[in-house]
Design a protein around this motif. Structure first.
Motif, PDB file in Angstrom:
ATOM      1  N   PRO A 177      26.153 -43.708  21.852  1.00  0.00           N
ATOM      2  CA  PRO A 177      26.313 -42.492  22.671  1.00  0.00           C
ATOM      3  C   PRO A 177      27.567 -41.697  22.310  1.00  0.00           C
ATOM      4  N   ALA A 178      28.611 -42.394  21.831  1.00  0.00           N
ATOM      5  CA  ALA A 178      29.820 -41.666  21.440  1.00  0.00           C
ATOM      6  C   ALA A 178      29.549 -40.773  20.233  1.00  0.00           C
ATOM      7  N   VAL A 179      28.846 -41.310  19.230  1.00  0.00           N
ATOM      8  CA  VAL A 179      28.516 -40.503  18.051  1.00  0.00           C
ATOM      9  C   VAL A 179      27.560 -39.377  18.425  1.00  0.00           C
ATOM     10  N   THR A 180      26.614 -39.656  19.329  1.00  0.00           N
ATOM     11  CA  THR A 180      25.669 -38.625  19.760  1.00  0.00           C
ATOM     12  C   THR A 180      26.386 -37.475  20.446  1.00  0.00           C
ATOM     13  N   ALA A 181      27.388 -37.791  21.279  1.00  0.00           N
ATOM     14  CA  ALA A 181      28.146 -36.746  21.961  1.00  0.00           C
ATOM     15  C   ALA A 181      29.095 -36.016  21.016  1.00  0.00           C
ATOM     16  N   GLY A 189      25.821 -36.449  11.979  1.00  0.00           N
ATOM     17  CA  GLY A 189      25.964 -37.859  12.336  1.00  0.00           C
ATOM     18  C   GLY A 189      24.662 -38.615  12.370  1.00  0.00           C
ATOM     19  N   LYS A 190      23.621 -38.049  11.800  1.00  0.00           N
ATOM     20  CA  LYS A 190      22.316 -38.717  11.842  1.00  0.00           C
ATOM     21  C   LYS A 190      22.336 -40.021  11.077  1.00  0.00           C
ATOM     22  N   GLY A 191      22.997 -40.006   9.915  1.00  0.00           N
ATOM     23  CA  GLY A 191      23.086 -41.244   9.132  1.00  0.00           C
ATOM     24  C   GLY A 191      23.845 -42.332   9.859  1.00  0.00           C
ATOM     25  N   GLY A 195      22.378 -45.967  11.017  1.00  0.00           N
ATOM     26  CA  GLY A 195      23.029 -47.230  10.662  1.00  0.00           C
ATOM     27  C   GLY A 195      23.368 -48.063  11.881  1.00  0.00           C
ATOM     28  N   LEU A 196      23.865 -47.409  12.947  1.00  0.00           N
ATOM     29  CA  LEU A 196      24.193 -48.153  14.169  1.00  0.00           C
ATOM     30  C   LEU A 196      22.951 -48.725  14.823  1.00  0.00           C
TER      31      LEU A 196
END
Length: 281
Positions: A177-181, A189-191, A195-196
């Motif tokens: 959720p941090a990367v999504t925000a 940040g799709k890659g 990966g996560l």
């Protein structure tokens, strides 16, 4: 009338005991050699595959981006990585040859055959040494502390694996959720998200398949139970409060073996695939 047969003692018995010890030392040496040879084979294969994949990746990336992207700095870095792999491989080979005894560079199949023959020789040597049951039970009691240490060491290893994977799973789950925000729109940040998500799936599957937590708990529980019996035997408390020490040792060996059998059964249950409620008896 002939004299009754008496068990041999003195120099003959000492010689047979020394021969048995020598056979056990040979078996231990062969087991170490098998592990060492397998490790060397894995390292060699891994190094060759890694070098081949790196070279093919660099060639493919260079061909794919020809005249569109300058791959010179990446190729230079890959070249240094290849040199480091080659130097590490040569260093490993040199140390392996230095530590390997002369004439012991045998394949694993031949080492296994030597191990089977050594096991048969050890059994034959042990058959000539007859010890009373009391002495064997006393030796069994002396070996229990090492067994307890082994069980606890394995339990600690499984717990460390479980804790490391659990924390990695928590961090990866919190990072999604941090990367999504952070990336909105999420295209840059799709890659990272892929990966996560893959890491979370892999870690969850590994933890469910190997069951590190359950294995560590079972080993620790068995070690505590065996230690409880060993303490009761040393303090001569129930159930080892009989006047005859031989009876106490026999009962102790029986109880400890029962605990070890239960431990092996639990390990076998963990190795079985998950079954639905309808198949559970």
């Amino acid at each position: 009338m002939g004299k009754p047969h008496m068990p041999q003692s003195g120099p003959v018995l000492d010689h047979r005991i020394n021969a048995l010890i020598a056979h056990r030392r040979t078996i231990a040496t062969l087991q170490r050699q098998i592990k060492r040879t397998r490790l060397v084979g894995v390292v060699r294969l891994t190094g060759l595959i890694a070098a081949a994949l790196l070279v093919l990746s660099l060639i493919g990336a260079t061909a794919f981006t020809w005249r569109r992207y300058d791959m010179a700095h990446i190729n230079i870095f890959g070249f240094f990585v290849l040199v480091a792999l080659a130097v590490g491989y040569l260093f490993f080979e040199e140390n392996f040859e230095t530590g390997q005894p002369a004439g012991q560079d045998k394949p694993v199949a031949e080492l296994r055959l030597d191990l089977e023959l050594a096991e048969e020789e050890r059994v034959l040597a042990a058959a000539h040494i007859a010890r009373p049951a009391y002495e064997r039970q006393y030796s069994y009691r002396d070996a229990i502390p090492r067994e307890i240490d082994r069980l606890r060491a394995e339990s600690a290893t499984y717990r460390r694996w479980h804790n490391w994977l659990q924390w990695t799973l928590i961090l990866c789950s919190a990072a999604i959720p941090a990367v999504t925000a952070l990336y909105d729109p999420p295209q840059p940040g799709k890659g990272i998200l892929i990966g996560l998500g893959a890491a979370v799936s892999v870690i969850t599957s590994v933890m469910g398949y190997f069951k590190f937590k359950e294995r560590g708990f079972n080993l620790h529980q068995t070690a505590d139970a065996i230690e409880q019996h060993a303490t009761a035997l040393d303090l001569a408390i129930a159930p080892y409060n009989h006047a005859d020490e031989k009876e106490n040792l026999g009962l102790f060996a029986e109880n400890v073996e029962s605990l070890r059998i239960e431990q092996r059964k639990r390990e076998q249950q963990l190795d079985q695939p998950h079954q639905g409620p309808q198949e559970v008896v």
